[in-house]
Scaffold this active site. Structure first.
Site, PDB file in Angstrom:
ATOM      1  N   ASP A 290       0.697  -1.026   0.138  1.00  0.00           N
ATOM      2  CA  ASP A 290      -0.031   0.035  -0.036  1.00  0.00           C
ATOM      3  C   ASP A 290       0.806   1.074   0.016  1.00  0.00           C
ATOM      4  O   ASP A 290       1.875   1.000   0.174  1.00  0.00           O
ATOM      5  CB  ASP A 290      -0.912  -0.111   1.200  1.00  0.00           C
ATOM      6  CG  ASP A 290      -2.234   0.950   0.904  1.00  0.00           C
ATOM      7  OD1 ASP A 290      -2.240   1.642   0.034  1.00  0.00           O
ATOM      8  OD2 ASP A 290      -3.398   0.860   1.408  1.00  0.00           O
TER       9      ASP A 290
HETATM   10  C1  NOJ Z   1      -4.117   3.756   0.381  1.00  0.00           C
HETATM   11  C2  NOJ Z   1      -5.065   2.958   0.542  1.00  0.00           C
HETATM   12  O1  NOJ Z   1      -4.996   2.335   1.917  1.00  0.00           O
HETATM   13  C3  NOJ Z   1      -5.651   2.051  -0.656  1.00  0.00           C
HETATM   14  O2  NOJ Z   1      -6.755   1.515  -0.442  1.00  0.00           O
HETATM   15  C4  NOJ Z   1      -5.430   3.103  -1.987  1.00  0.00           C
HETATM   16  O3  NOJ Z   1      -5.690   1.967  -3.154  1.00  0.00           O
HETATM   17  C5  NOJ Z   1      -4.094   3.385  -1.973  1.00  0.00           C
HETATM   18  N1  NOJ Z   1      -3.844   4.354  -0.934  1.00  0.00           N
HETATM   19  C6  NOJ Z   1      -3.778   4.054  -3.431  1.00  0.00           C
HETATM   20  O4  NOJ Z   1      -4.533   5.195  -3.543  1.00  0.00           O
END
Ligand code: NOJ
Length: 764
Positions: A290
Site C-alpha cells: 500500500d
Molecule cells: C491507500 C489506501 O489504503 C489504498 O486502499 C489505496 O488503494 C492506495 N492508498 C492508493 O491510493
C-alpha cells in the site's frame, strides 16, 4: 538502394535487440510468455529489474503527499514499472511513450488508479452496493468501471476491497462488503470478474487488485492503520475467505494492508504473503504494497529503510507503491547479500507477466483510445445502470403506517443539508468522479415530477462540530457555515414543515467523513442535525428520514421517533434520481444490510455470526451471571440481512427433503414465500446454518445461501436451497477444512433475526 537503406534503418531500430519483433507476437500461451520474459530478463540490468518494482505516483494526490520526483527521467532510465494516479488518454500516452521510445528495453508501464466504485460514472459506495445482494448488478458496476477506466488509459484498479469489517467506527467499512465472509466472497469474485473479464487481453479488461491483504478491517478500536491480533482459526473461518475468493477468481494482483498482524506488519509478513497466499492458495500474480507501506515499517519498529525494504521483498511484496525504498536500497542489500538475486528476479518476472497477460508488449497503447473515452465515459446507458444499481442498494429501515411511498400530490418540505447537495453524493473514494455530474435529491424529485409541490430548507449545516470540521476541512471538505445562524436555519425548516403535508429530511455524514483515516468514536447523527430532526418531528408532521452515510450509525432515537427511515448510503452520480424513484415508489426498495447497525458504540463489535458463550443471555431474565450488559440490550438495532419493502412477505415453515444428510448426498430445504402486501416487490430469502456441537465452537448462525426473488402482489413462490456436506465445512484448530457429523439447525428468513427453523442430522 532506397530499400536497402530502409532495411538497414529498420535493423538498427528493431533488429539490434530483436525485442520489438518478439513483442509483436506476444499474446500467447504460458510457454510463449515464459520464453518471451526469459529473453527480456536476460537483457535487463539489475537496476532495470529493480525499476520494474517501482510504482511512483504522478499527478493527482489522493492519500498523501506525492513523494515521487523526477518520474519522467526515471521512466527513461527504465526505473519505473508502473505509474499511479495518472489517467486520461493524453496523460497516459505521454508517459507510455517515454517508456516505449526513450527507455533502453521499451518495457511498457502499468497505469493504476483507485477505481473503487466506478471511474467517472460513480456507483453507490461498496457497502451500499453489497446491500443489493445482487451479484449480477455488482459485477456490472465493476464492468462499467473497467470499461470507462480502460478507455481513460488505465489498466489496473486498486479494487476490490474485501476486508471483513465488524466495527463501524472504522471509516473504511464503507469501502467493503460488510461483515459476512460468505456474501463477501461472492462479491469479491463478482468484482474481479467484472474488472478482468474472461481474458486480460481484452481491450476493456483491467487488472483487479484485491485489498487489503489482510485483516485490515479488524483494526483495534476501529482506529485506522491500527494493530490486529487474531487467532488463526478466526482468520481462516471469518476474515480470509473473501481474499481467497478473489484470488480463486483470478485477481491478478494483491495489495498488502498497512496493519500489524500478530506481531509482523503485513507488508513484511512472509507467512502471509508467501506461505499462505502463494504456497497454500496458489496465487500467481504480483503483490503491491500500500501507499508508502514499506517505508512505514520503520515507524512500526522493524528497522531502517534498507532493512525493511529487503525484508518486504523477501516476504513477498513485489512492488513498492510510492515509497521508493526498493529503488533506493535493494541494490545495496543485494551487494551485501541481505537478499538474493533470485527474489528480485522473481518479483520482476511476476510484474512482467502481468504486463504480458494484458497484451501490453504487443500494444503498449492498447488502452489509449480517445474516441472510446468520449463515447463510453458517463454515457447515458452507464448513468441509467448507475441509477438502477443505486436503487437496488437502498435499505428501507422503517416504514410505519406505509408512510412511504410518498403520495405524488403531497405538499413536501424537503429539509436538510444533504437535500440539495451534489458534492457529497458520490461518496468517498470516488477518485476520478466529478461531483458536479451528480444529481441531488432536490433535482431528482424535480426531474421526476417538475410540478411536485416542494419547499426546500437547509435546516442545518452539514457539519458544525469544530473538531470534525477542523479535521475534514484540512483534508479538502471545504465546508463553510451558512450565513444564517443554526437557530435561523432550524426555524426556517420548521416553518416549511408546518406548511407541508410531510417532511422529507435528508441527513447523515459528509462524504469525507468516510473512507480512509476517518475513524469515529461517536456514531450518532451529528448534534446539529439531530437538533434539526427533533425540531421537525416536534411539529407533529409525518417525517421521512433519508440517510446518507458511509457506515452503520447509532439510530436508536431516530428509530423510536421517526416513522420512516430510508438508508441510501452515498449512492453516486445518479443519487438524486434513484432516491426520488424510491421515495415515490417507482422502485420498491429491497436492499438488505450487510453490516449490523448497533444501538450504541459500546456494543461494538456487534455482528450476527458470533459465538455463543457458556452463559448466553435470553434477552429476558434478570439473572446476574449471564453474558450481557446491565445498561443495554445485547441485540442490534437493525440486524445483518435486515431491510423492509413497501410490500410484506410471509415465509412458510421449512420443508426438508430429509432429516438426515450424508456425505455425497444433498438435502433440500424449501419454504414458500408469499407477497402479502400491496405492491410488487423483491425479497432476499436467506439461508443460515448452525453446527450445534463440534470439536471447536461454531457461530450461532452462518449465512450459507440466499435467493433474491421478485413476486407480484398476492403471488407466492417456493424457494429451495440445497444443503450438502461441503456447505458444512469449516477450519478446525489444525486449520484443516472439514465437516463433522452431528445435528445442525437450519434457518430461513428475511434477515438474520427473523427466521423459521428446522433441524437435520449429518452422518459421515
Ligand atoms: C491507500 C489506501 O489504503 C489504498 O486502499 C489505496 O488503494 C492506495 N492508498 C492508493 O491510493
Amino acid at each position: 538502394m532506397k530499400t536497402k537503406t530502409s532495411l538497414i534503418l529498420l535493423a538498427a531500430l528493431f533488429g539490434a535487440n530483436s525485442l520489438f519483433a518478439q513483442q509483436k507476437k506476444a499474446a500467447g500461451t504460458d510457454q510463449e510468455m515464459n520464453t518471451f520474459i526469459n529473453n527480456l530478463m536476460a537483457k535487463m540490468t539489475i537496476d532495470e529489474k529493480i525499476g520494474q518494482l517501482n510504482l511512483p505516483a504522478v499527478g493527482f494526490d489522493v492519500t498523501g503527499p506525492i513523494l515521487s520526483e523526477g518520474v519522467d527521467e526515471k521512466i527513461e532510465k527504465g526505473l519505473v514499472g508502473g505509474v499511479f494516479n495518472t489517467f486520461t488518454p493524453q496523460a497516459v500516452r505521454k508517459l507510455q511513450k517515454l517508456a516505449i521510445t526513450k527507455s533502453r528495453l521499451k518495457i511498457p508501464l502499468l497505469f493504476g488508479y483507485d477505481v473503487v466504485h466506478g471511474h467517472k460514472t460513480i456507483f453507490t459506495i461498496p457497502l451500499g452496493l453489497s446491500a443489493s445482494w445482487d451479484m449480477s448488478l455488482i459485477e456490472k458496476s465493476a464492468r462499467i468501471a473497467a470499461r470507462e477506466a480502460s478507455a481513460d488509459g488505465l489498466n489496473w484498479t486498486f479494487s476490490p476491497m474485501v476486508d471483513i469489517a465488524r466495527d463501524p467506527r472504522w471509516g473504511r467499512i464503507s469501502e467493503g462488503s460488510g461483515e459476512d465472509p460468505y456474501l463477501g466472497s461472492l462479491i469479491a469474485a463478482a468484482m474481479v470478474k467484472g474488472y478482468q473479464t474472461n481474458s486480460l487481453a481484452n481491450k476493456d479488461a483491467i487488472l483487479a487488485c484485491v485489498k487489503h491483504f489482510a485483516l485490515y478491517g479488524a483494526a483495534e478500536a476501529g482506529r485506522d492503520y491500527n494493530t490486529t491480533d487474531m487467532s488463526l482459526i478466526r482468520m481462516y473461518n471469518e476474515y480470509l475467505p473473501p481474499y481467497k475468493a478473489a484470488v480463486d477468481a483470478g485477481s491478478e494482483t494483491v495489495m498488502v494492508s498497512f496493519n500489524d498482524i500478530n506481531g509482523t506488519p503485513a507488508t513484511a509478513n512472509k507467512w502471509l504473503l508467501t506461505d499462505l497466499l502463494r504456497n497454500q492458495w496458489g496465487f500467481k500474480g504480483f503483490v503491491v504494497s500500500d501507499y508508502t507501506g514499506i517505508n512505514e515499517l520503520v515507524a512500526h519498529g522493524l528497522g531502517d529503510l534498507k532493512t525493511v525494504s529487503a525484508r518486504s521483498l523477501d516476504a513477498g511484496t513485489d512492488m513498492d507503491m510510492v515509497g521508493e525504498g526498493f529503488l533506493t536500497t535493494l541494490k545495496q542489500s543485494l551487494e551485501e547479500k541481505k537478499i538474493t538475486q533470485e527474489v528480485i528476479d522473481l518479483a520482476c518476472r511476476r510484474i512482467l507477466e502481468s504486463k504480458y497477460k494484458l497484451g501490453l508488449f504487443a500494444d503498449p497503447y492498447k488502452y489509449i483510445d480517445e474516441k472510446r473515452a468520449k463515447t463510453e465515459i458517463l454515457s447515458k446507458q452507464n448513468r441509467l445502470d448507475a441509477r438502477k444499481i443505486a436503487e437496488a442498494s437502498m435499505v428501507l429501515l422503517k416504514n410505519n403506517n406505509q408512510l412511504l411511498p410518498l403520495k405524488k400530490n403531497a405538499k413536501i418540505a424537503l429539509i436538510g443539508p444533504l437535500a440539495d447537495n451534489k458534492r457529497d453524493m458520490i461518496g468517498n473514494w470516488s477518485a476520478a468522479g466529478d461531483w458536479k455530474q451528480a444529481i441531488s435529491v432536490m433535482e431528482g424529485l424535480k426531474n421526476m415530477a417538475p410540478d411536485m409541490n416542494i419547499t426546500y430548507a437547509k435546516g442545518a449545516n452539514l457539519v458544525d462540530d469544530p473538531a470534525i470540521l477542523k479535521q475534514i476541512n484540512a483534508n479538502g471538505a471545504e465546508i463553510t457555515a451558512d450565513k444564517k445562524s443554526p437557530e435561523e436555519l432550524i426555524n426556517d425548516a420548521v416553518a416549511a414543515a408546518k406548511n407541508a403535508d410531510i417532511a422529507v429530511v435528508v441527513l447523515g455524514e459528509s462524504a469525507i467523513m468516510g473512507g480512509e483515516a476517518t475513524s469515529r468514536t461517536n456514531l450518532d447523527l451529528l448534534p446539529n442535525q439531530q437538533a434539526l430532526l427533533k425540531a421537525i418531528t416536534a411539529t407533529g408532521k409525518p417525517v421521512v428520514l433519508v440517510l446518507m452515510n458511509s457506515r452503520p450509525l447509532t439510530l436508536s432515537w431516530e428509530d423510536a421517533n421517526v416513522p420512516a427511515i430510508l438508508e441510501t448510503w452515498f449512492s453516486g452520480t445518479e443519487a438524486g434520481n434513484a432516491i426520488a424513484d424510491v421515495l415515490v415508489g417507482n422502485y420498491n426498495p429491497a436492499g438488505k444490510l450487510t453490516a449490523t447497525f448497533p444501538h450504541s458504540v459500546g456494543q461494538i463489535p456487534l455482528y450476527y455470526n458470533h459465538k455463543s458463550t457458556g452463559r448466553p443471555y435470553d434477552g429476558q431474565s434478570n439473572e446476574k451471571f449471564k453474558s450481557r450488559y446491565i445498561d443495554s440490550s445485547n441485540e442490534p438495532l437493525y440486524p445483518f440481512g435486515y431491510g423492509l419493502s413497501y410490500t410484506t412477505f410471509s415465509i412458510s415453515p421449512i420443508q426438508l427433503s430429509s432429516k438426515t444428510l450424508t456425505e455425497g448426498q444433498g438435502l433440500t430445504a424449501t419454504v414458500e414465500v408469499k407477497n402479502t402486501g400491496n405492491f410488487d416487490g423483491e425479497e432476499v430469502v436467506q439461508l443460515y446454518i448452525q453446527d450445534i456441537y463440534g470439536t471447536v465452537t461454531r457461530p450461532v448462525k452462518e449465512l450459507k445461501g440466499f435467493k433474491k426473488i421478485f413476486l407480484k402482489k398476492g403471488e407466492a413462490q417456493k424457494v429451495t436451497f440445497t444443503i450438502d456436506a461441503a456447505l458444512l465445512k469449516f477450519y478446525n484448530t489444525e486449520l484443516k477444512f472439514i465437516n463433522e457429523a452431528g445435528d445442525f439447525n437450519v434457518f430461513i428468513g428475511s434477515n438474520s433475526r427473523d427466521v423459521v427453523e428446522s433441524q437435520f442430522n449429518f452422518t459421515k
